[in-house]
Design an enzyme around this catalytic site. Structure first.
Site, PDB file in Angstrom:
ATOM      1  N   LEU A  86      74.967  12.898  71.265  1.00  0.00           N
ATOM      2  CA  LEU A  86      74.811  14.122  70.473  1.00  0.00           C
ATOM      3  C   LEU A  86      74.655  15.330  71.383  1.00  0.00           C
ATOM      4  O   LEU A  86      73.966  15.267  72.395  1.00  0.00           O
ATOM      5  CB  LEU A  86      73.563  14.025  69.581  1.00  0.00           C
ATOM      6  CG  LEU A  86      73.695  13.219  68.305  1.00  0.00           C
ATOM      7  CD1 LEU A  86      72.416  13.371  67.468  1.00  0.00           C
ATOM      8  CD2 LEU A  86      74.894  13.682  67.468  1.00  0.00           C
ATOM      9  N   GLY A 131      74.252   8.629  71.802  1.00  0.00           N
ATOM     10  CA  GLY A 131      75.409   8.600  70.907  1.00  0.00           C
ATOM     11  C   GLY A 131      76.668   8.031  71.553  1.00  0.00           C
ATOM     12  O   GLY A 131      77.551   7.529  70.858  1.00  0.00           O
ATOM     13  N   ASN A 153      68.819   5.722  74.858  1.00  0.00           N
ATOM     14  CA  ASN A 153      67.663   6.352  75.493  1.00  0.00           C
ATOM     15  C   ASN A 153      66.996   7.385  74.596  1.00  0.00           C
ATOM     16  O   ASN A 153      66.310   8.276  75.076  1.00  0.00           O
ATOM     17  CB  ASN A 153      68.086   6.990  76.826  1.00  0.00           C
ATOM     18  CG  ASN A 153      69.167   8.046  76.647  1.00  0.00           C
ATOM     19  OD1 ASN A 153      70.021   7.893  75.786  1.00  0.00           O
ATOM     20  ND2 ASN A 153      69.121   9.103  77.441  1.00  0.00           N
ATOM     21  N   GLU A 154      67.182   7.231  73.280  1.00  0.00           N
ATOM     22  CA  GLU A 154      66.609   8.196  72.334  1.00  0.00           C
ATOM     23  C   GLU A 154      65.110   8.396  72.550  1.00  0.00           C
ATOM     24  O   GLU A 154      64.608   9.533  72.453  1.00  0.00           O
ATOM     25  CB  GLU A 154      66.870   7.753  70.884  1.00  0.00           C
ATOM     26  CG  GLU A 154      68.251   8.109  70.354  1.00  0.00           C
ATOM     27  CD  GLU A 154      69.346   7.144  70.820  1.00  0.00           C
ATOM     28  OE1 GLU A 154      69.087   6.295  71.686  1.00  0.00           O
ATOM     29  OE2 GLU A 154      70.482   7.259  70.294  1.00  0.00           O
TER      30      GLU A 154
END
Lengths: 281, 281, 281
Positions: A86, A131, A153-154
């Site tokens: 993202l 993403g 890795n959010e």
């Protein structure tokens, strides 16, 4: 089955050519012999998923479905980054309405790619965090080049991957490894990703990766396409339906979360400290 | 975040000290530098889970949550037994009301430990059958000393592990191994447990185990705590919600089962034949 | 427990003998010492699952349940084919009412075998495609002889394995391998099946396979049968209940699918090209 005759293949091929002219962020070519499409993400510089790129991916997938694609290879025009995920700059100090559309389109991309009737391979020819990893995970097979990183890795960025992506990760590497990877926000090097099953094969060059991808797609040459797509729908349908049911609720909840000052602070810090560094590696 | 300032850490540390005085079955210390708490079970002689110990564990977990604990190491004061599991002597010829409270508190312990917002490690420094294994499984990571046994041997004792514990086992070692282990009530030696993934690391001494536990907890030092806890909630929430929905019904069903003469006969036999022998190994 | 006394064992043994006389497609013998039953499929020539054989398997399982069987070994009288799966000749240009009964009885067989209260082992002493693999998967353990093939090749035949069978496959070999295997309709050689966990042991002869099967069943000798069956029900119950809820709907949907001309064309082609060749290997 439109795809099986030369005439229809040619029609589809033309159609895609026209479509690509209108939307230059994804380049689609069709191998007329095999019937396999290659969709190449080409939004400079790192294929960050902003609304425009997501919309174009979604549109591409819809056209492939409509034209009875025989197989898709998803890859990147960059030789460094598959997709950076993202577009964090758009999440930073955002327009709430745009965030809403972005998240909703991201969901659409997952639904269409994870649930495509045709077989799919990601040729991960560059870094694939967040993403980017999501796009790779939504395919059925992953071939990755050496010396890159991939992972969800959010948690490092300050939020949680959505439920459907967590389920996709679990179905790929198992519950135990998924919990480790997601709570730590781990980015795996190519060889580590191979070891835990996050990618299926490693290649030394993009050409070799494309060959391996085509070999995977060719495994299904003798499977009746409707039987294969029924089987894929049976395997992946429950996860997709869970997202479809929860789509609007999830959008609302992510918009609330992203526009909250706590997340904005985390994100600001992450962008300062990590982003350029990670992507310029 | 209370835990991040020295003042608040000291407050929490004092609080725990007072609390420990009131309830001496769990000793809690906090490393002021790391912010990690160590909860040591110390009910003589084998940390059997009776109502008092379960209540104190539950209370401890609630305090850690409230005080924004940065990580928990759960271990035993005994050098032979981590926890012998539910106190079978209390299940034998039981008071139905006490059984009801015991089971309900056991559920609370699972909900709070499996669902804790902070990361958790079990340092399994002794045998961990049944409820002992449950405590270890509800943590995120397990470091075990050599020459002990761990497993869900409920079938041997004459009943079935509850659904939430079965799910915990499956998420840790996979469906296939979980079915084998649960239907046979297998108790695994340390090395076997490592091999199937029931524990994550083996250590030669408690000190080495604590070091490994701290190393695991330190992996999350740079993850924003709220992002980590959101992620853990997304991963484990469905299992916890399933238990919450079914809590009262399950209590009723276990009380009926435990007070039935068939189970009481099995249990009497098991206590005679196995219990002292297993635990004195 | 009827099975535990010599008198009752003899009664059951006689009962089965009488029953076998009436239904010669499944031969059931009971080892009076161990209490283990052996059910041998013996429909010439390849144990294709037609309505008659399915009905007899279902009836056999019901009798074993009623008579508190201590363990079941399921095997084939052929030394080439364990079971060739659904009788494709009966699916080709079918009588819709017979298809309905066949599918409904197939569901019953799964429910009774996958959900049996007693432990079960498949001695796979020959090829086990599609429904043959289904029978093996519904047992708790699989011992297979060398040089045969096993797998869910439904996609090759032109349809999808039903949801309950997909779940059985996932619980056995994991989500990732199950997706590969099912979308490609893969038939695995014995050694490959061992490697991915689709079978648990390989034997060089039927005698050795039976010994290994008995060794597996003997693991449970000291587990109270009611505790074991409760545990198995907890592990497998959700999948069975999902099928029970969807039973009639699934029958309708399969009858519609099978009687459709698209499937009939695929099937006709498959029978022409593959069937005799595969089974005569």
């Amino acid at each position: 089955m439109a795809f099986r005759t030369a005439r229809n293949l040619a029609y589809f091929s033309n159609y895609i050519r026209n479509y690509s002219t209108n939307g230059p962020l994804v380049n689609v070519t069709v191998n007329e012999k095999s019937g396999f499409a290659t969709a190449t993400l080409q939004r400079p510089s790192v294929n960050s998923l902003n609304l425009e790129l997501l919309t174009e991916i979604s549109h591409t997938l819809q056209q492939l479905e409509k034209n009875k694609c025989r197989g898709l290879i998803l890859t990147s025009a960059s030789n460094k980054v598959f997709s950076a995920g993202l577009d964090l700059f758009e999440l930073h100090k955002p327009n709430a309405d745009k965030i809403k559309q972005m998240w909703s389109t991201l969901q659409e991309v997952w639904i269409k790619l994870y649930g495509s009737s045709y077989p799919t391979v990601a040729v991960v020819n560059g870094h694939a965090p967040a993403g980017g990893c999501m796009l790779a995970l939504s395919c059925e097979y992953r071939v990755m080049l050496n010396n890159f990183i991939i992972g969800l890795n959010e948690a490092q960025i300050g939020f949680s991957a959505p439920m459907w992506l967590i389920d996709g990760m679990r179905n790929t590497i198992g519950s135990r490894q998924a919990e480790f990877a997601l709570t730590a926000g781990t980015l795996f090097k190519t060889e580590e990703a191979l070891k835990i099953g996050l990618v299926d094969e490693v290649a030394q060059s993009k050409e070799e990766a494309i060959e391996k991808a085509e070999k995977f797609l060719n495994k299904f040459a003798k499977i009746p396409p409707h039987a294969r797509s029924m089987t894929k729908a049976a395997l992946r349908g429950a996860n997709i339906q869970a997202l479809v049911r929860n789509k609007d609720e999830e959008v609302r909840s992510y918009v609330d979360f992203v526009t909250d000052s706590q997340f904005q602070d985390s994100l600001g810090e992450f962008i300062e400290l990590n982003l350029k560094q990670k992507l310029s590696k």
